[in-house]
Scaffold this motif. Structure first.
Motif, PDB file in Angstrom:
ATOM      1  N   ALA A  35      -7.194 -10.085 -13.356  1.00 51.04           N
ATOM      2  CA  ALA A  35      -7.958  -8.864 -13.595  1.00 51.04           C
ATOM      3  C   ALA A  35      -8.007  -7.966 -12.366  1.00 51.04           C
ATOM      4  N   SER A  36      -8.191  -8.549 -11.185  1.00 58.76           N
ATOM      5  CA  SER A  36      -8.391  -7.771  -9.961  1.00 58.76           C
ATOM      6  C   SER A  36      -7.146  -7.663  -9.103  1.00 58.76           C
ATOM      7  N   GLY A  37      -6.159  -8.490  -9.327  1.00 59.72           N
ATOM      8  CA  GLY A  37      -4.971  -8.497  -8.496  1.00 59.72           C
ATOM      9  C   GLY A  37      -5.193  -9.306  -7.229  1.00 59.72           C
ATOM     10  N   VAL A  38      -4.090  -9.667  -6.601  1.00 52.74           N
ATOM     11  CA  VAL A  38      -4.118 -10.449  -5.367  1.00 52.74           C
ATOM     12  C   VAL A  38      -3.469  -9.615  -4.276  1.00 52.74           C
ATOM     13  N   THR A  39      -4.188  -9.386  -3.177  1.00 51.18           N
ATOM     14  CA  THR A  39      -3.646  -8.632  -2.053  1.00 51.18           C
ATOM     15  C   THR A  39      -2.732  -9.545  -1.248  1.00 51.18           C
ATOM     16  N   ASP A  40      -1.538  -9.049  -0.977  1.00 49.82           N
ATOM     17  CA  ASP A  40      -0.536  -9.843  -0.277  1.00 49.82           C
ATOM     18  C   ASP A  40       0.486  -8.890   0.331  1.00 49.82           C
ATOM     19  N   LEU A  41       1.414  -9.445   1.111  1.00 51.75           N
ATOM     20  CA  LEU A  41       2.502  -8.636   1.645  1.00 51.75           C
ATOM     21  C   LEU A  41       3.456  -8.269   0.523  1.00 51.75           C
ATOM     22  N   LEU A  42       3.906  -7.015   0.513  1.00 50.76           N
ATOM     23  CA  LEU A  42       4.874  -6.573  -0.484  1.00 50.76           C
ATOM     24  C   LEU A  42       6.223  -7.235  -0.227  1.00 50.76           C
ATOM     25  N   PRO A  43       7.030  -7.380  -1.257  1.00 55.23           N
ATOM     26  CA  PRO A  43       8.378  -7.923  -1.049  1.00 55.23           C
ATOM     27  C   PRO A  43       9.204  -7.071  -0.087  1.00 55.23           C
ATOM     28  N   SER A  44       8.970  -5.749  -0.093  1.00 59.76           N
ATOM     29  CA  SER A  44       9.607  -4.829   0.858  1.00 59.76           C
ATOM     30  C   SER A  44       8.640  -3.667   1.073  1.00 59.76           C
ATOM     31  N   ALA A  45       8.897  -2.865   2.075  1.00 62.33           N
ATOM     32  CA  ALA A  45       8.000  -1.747   2.383  1.00 62.33           C
ATOM     33  C   ALA A  45       7.928  -0.775   1.209  1.00 62.33           C
ATOM     34  N   CYS A  46       6.749  -0.181   1.018  1.00 69.50           N
ATOM     35  CA  CYS A  46       6.541   0.801  -0.044  1.00 69.50           C
ATOM     36  C   CYS A  46       7.476   1.990   0.190  1.00 69.50           C
ATOM     37  N   ARG A  47       8.180   2.421  -0.847  1.00 70.39           N
ATOM     38  CA  ARG A  47       9.106   3.544  -0.703  1.00 70.39           C
ATOM     39  C   ARG A  47       8.385   4.865  -0.548  1.00 70.39           C
ATOM     40  N   ALA A  48       7.127   4.917  -1.005  1.00 73.60           N
ATOM     41  CA  ALA A  48       6.385   6.176  -0.924  1.00 73.60           C
ATOM     42  C   ALA A  48       5.752   6.377   0.446  1.00 73.60           C
ATOM     43  N   CYS A  49       5.131   5.312   0.999  1.00 71.56           N
ATOM     44  CA  CYS A  49       4.386   5.520   2.247  1.00 71.56           C
ATOM     45  C   CYS A  49       4.781   4.566   3.376  1.00 71.56           C
ATOM     46  N   GLY A  50       5.560   3.523   3.084  1.00 66.08           N
ATOM     47  CA  GLY A  50       6.006   2.613   4.123  1.00 66.08           C
ATOM     48  C   GLY A  50       5.090   1.438   4.392  1.00 66.08           C
ATOM     49  N   SER A  51       3.954   1.354   3.708  1.00 66.11           N
ATOM     50  CA  SER A  51       3.028   0.239   3.925  1.00 66.11           C
ATOM     51  C   SER A  51       3.668  -1.077   3.488  1.00 66.11           C
ATOM     52  N   ARG A  52       3.248  -2.168   4.113  1.00 66.30           N
ATOM     53  CA  ARG A  52       3.747  -3.493   3.729  1.00 66.30           C
ATOM     54  C   ARG A  52       2.710  -4.282   2.924  1.00 66.30           C
ATOM     55  N   LEU A  53       1.519  -3.726   2.734  1.00 73.43           N
ATOM     56  CA  LEU A  53       0.455  -4.426   2.035  1.00 73.43           C
ATOM     57  C   LEU A  53       0.416  -3.987   0.581  1.00 73.43           C
ATOM     58  N   GLY A  54       0.342  -4.956  -0.327  1.00 74.99           N
ATOM     59  CA  GLY A  54       0.339  -4.637  -1.745  1.00 74.99           C
ATOM     60  C   GLY A  54      -0.664  -5.459  -2.518  1.00 74.99           C
ATOM     61  N   VAL A  55      -0.793  -5.147  -3.792  1.00 79.24           N
ATOM     62  CA  VAL A  55      -1.635  -5.894  -4.705  1.00 79.24           C
ATOM     63  C   VAL A  55      -0.743  -6.352  -5.858  1.00 79.24           C
ATOM     64  N   ARG A  56      -0.775  -7.668  -6.116  1.00 81.18           N
ATOM     65  CA  ARG A  56       0.075  -8.266  -7.153  1.00 81.18           C
ATOM     66  C   ARG A  56      -0.754  -8.491  -8.406  1.00 81.18           C
ATOM     67  N   TYR A  57      -0.310  -7.907  -9.504  1.00 85.23           N
ATOM     68  CA  TYR A  57      -0.902  -8.109 -10.825  1.00 85.23           C
ATOM     69  C   TYR A  57       0.118  -8.835 -11.690  1.00 85.23           C
ATOM     70  N   PRO A  58      -0.298  -9.395 -12.815  1.00 84.43           N
ATOM     71  CA  PRO A  58       0.702 -10.005 -13.707  1.00 84.43           C
ATOM     72  C   PRO A  58       1.773  -9.014 -14.148  1.00 84.43           C
ATOM     73  N   SER A  59       1.411  -7.731 -14.229  1.00 80.11           N
ATOM     74  CA  SER A  59       2.364  -6.713 -14.670  1.00 80.11           C
ATOM     75  C   SER A  59       3.286  -6.218 -13.558  1.00 80.11           C
ATOM     76  N   GLY A  60       2.992  -6.552 -12.295  1.00 83.10           N
ATOM     77  CA  GLY A  60       3.831  -6.125 -11.177  1.00 83.10           C
ATOM     78  C   GLY A  60       3.012  -5.781  -9.951  1.00 83.10           C
TER      79      GLY A  60
END
Length: 180
Positions: A35-60
């Motif tokens: 429901a809330s997602g899990v904060t973790d390192l992204l598989p690769s840097a965000c293409r929009a802003c370059g951040s490496r931190l992401g939130v993983r949901y069942p949908s992606g």
């Protein structure tokens, strides 16, 4: 909590604020993560802003800084999004108020001890801040003597912001999302 057969679980509860055994706590945590997602390192840097931190949901994945969906296509024919910022830098007992659309490049050229805050805005906002704090301005420069009013303004800008760069990354992601 009921067990698989519908009866009470019966497993011991170990020093928990809720009457849940460790297995049921794990089930609740798993449900919460979907429901809330899990904060973790992204598989690769965000293409929009370059951040490496992401939130993983069942949908992606989504970027934790700008909420851009990982894997979403950016129009590579467009220039990078532009976000003008007013920056506040501390060097010893002085504070510089300046503006730029390329803060990493600009701040790399200015000797400073600490980046205090970013404020979204262009030269007009910068000019307003210079006028607002004119009593503490050093000569006609962009440097100001630290005063309680100036520190209070910076405190309002940085309230709830752990890292000004993360805020800037979010603004870049928002700008990229708005233009599609």
């Amino acid at each position: 909590m009921p067990d698989d057969g519908g009866g009470l679980c019966g497993r011991p509860v170990e020093d928990a604020p809720f009457a849940l055994c460790p297995a049921h706590v794990a089930l609740v945590a798993e449900w919460s993560d979907t429901a809330s997602g899990v904060t973790d390192l992204l598989p690769s840097a965000c293409r929009a802003c370059g951040s490496r931190l992401g939130v993983r949901y069942p949908s992606g994945w989504v970027c934790a800084a700008c909420e851009w969906p990982v894997g979403a296509i950016l129009d590579d024919g467009l220039p990078p999004p532009r976000v003008d910022v007013v920056y506040y830098l501390r060097f010893r007992d002085r504070i510089k108020i300046g503006t730029t659309a390329s803060p990493r490049r600009r701040l790399a050229r200015i000797w400073h001890d600490e980046l205090l805050a970013f404020e979204r805005g262009d030269r007009l906002v910068e000019h307003r801040r210079h006028e607002q704090f004119t009593a503490s301005r050093r000569d006609r420069s962009e440097w100001f003597t630290t005063t309680p009013d100036l520190e209070a303004h910076i405190g309002r800008l940085s309230a709830g912001v752990v890292d000004p760069w993360a805020l800037y990354a979010r603004w870049l992601g928002e700008a990229a999302a708005l233009r599609g």
